[in-house]
Scaffold this active site. Sequence first.
Site, PDB file in Angstrom:
ATOM      1  N   GLU A 132       0.832  -1.207   0.000  1.00  0.00           N
ATOM      2  CA  GLU A 132       0.000   0.000   0.000  1.00  0.00           C
ATOM      3  C   GLU A 132       0.869   1.260   0.000  1.00  0.00           C
ATOM      4  O   GLU A 132       0.527   2.264  -0.624  1.00  0.00           O
ATOM      5  CB  GLU A 132      -0.925   0.002   1.220  1.00  0.00           C
ATOM      6  CG  GLU A 132      -1.995  -1.074   1.203  1.00  0.00           C
ATOM      7  CD  GLU A 132      -2.988  -0.885   0.062  1.00  0.00           C
ATOM      8  OE1 GLU A 132      -4.056  -0.320   0.277  1.00  0.00           O
ATOM      9  OE2 GLU A 132      -2.666  -1.314  -1.079  1.00  0.00           O
ATOM     10  N   THR A 185      -6.140   7.866  -5.884  1.00  0.00           N
ATOM     11  CA  THR A 185      -6.066   7.780  -4.423  1.00  0.00           C
ATOM     12  C   THR A 185      -5.168   8.857  -3.833  1.00  0.00           C
ATOM     13  O   THR A 185      -5.509   9.497  -2.842  1.00  0.00           O
ATOM     14  CB  THR A 185      -5.554   6.389  -4.006  1.00  0.00           C
ATOM     15  OG1 THR A 185      -6.461   5.402  -4.501  1.00  0.00           O
ATOM     16  CG2 THR A 185      -5.480   6.271  -2.488  1.00  0.00           C
TER      17      THR A 185
END
Length: 311
Positions: A132, A185
């Site tokens: 991530e 994102t």
Amino acid sequence: MNDSIKVFAPATVANVVCGYDVLGFAVNQPGDEVIMRLTGGKGISISKITGDDGKLPLDPDKNTVSASVQHYLNHIGKPDTGIDIELHKKMPIGSGLGSSSASTVAGLFAVNTLFDNLLTNRELVPFAMKGEELACGYGHADNVAPALMGGFVLIRSYEPLDIISLPFPEDMHAAVVYPEVDVPTKDARQMIRSKVLLKDAVTQWGNVAGLVSGLFLKDYDLIGRSMTDILVEPTRSILIPDFAVMKSIALESGAIGFGISGSGPSVFALTRDADIARTITAKLQQHLKNLNINSLSFVSEVNKKGPIILD
């Protein structure tokens, strides 16, 4: 020890409206698949990626799956193990449904299984967080923890990492709609305020505690009235077409609560059953179609298993 394996890992809904970076749950569909083989050579290679429209790197140093697998191999003392990876994207990239998380989790579950499950799924979370970090610049766990562990998950603390599996009503379903618009994102994270008013923080704490309590008590009304976000949603919703209208449609159609999945643009509703979820997705998709926006929809109960081995 087997020398090859095929794994599916599920998509996830992160934040669950009020729990920014600390709450998430897994769904049955969509998800990603990884085929992993021990090659007998040295180092990790990625031989194939499908379903990504050429967006993802084949370079093992830059791909979240291989990077996380390398961290795992370093940890178990086998850094030079020869591994080939095929990644098959079965979900849209940048959807807000944990696309990078699903890929990473599938890869980690695969390599851990090939090495006879040296770690538990919970122990794999820090390695997935490395993926991530590569994907969006910050190693959050609200996608990877539920993808690995299934169900609803609370990240009580990041330092030290403290992850709690939460109970939830058995009949609860998620209605998920992905409008095909672009919300990166990293951009979505940068929009969020770095400082908040104390009175707003108090409201948010109450909602997070209420949502967790509602899940434990299996109290749909408490869950619904706790699914309110005054810190993040007001900003992020600007990026999502007709968010307020879609929210009204969902709530009027029987949703318990409604919000943005992760950083968006996907939106989701929690419902008491599958029929209500299907009604909501149909109405939301029709509304988006009226705006000339294509969309995908998914109806799922909360995924209880996390990643699974495919035949």
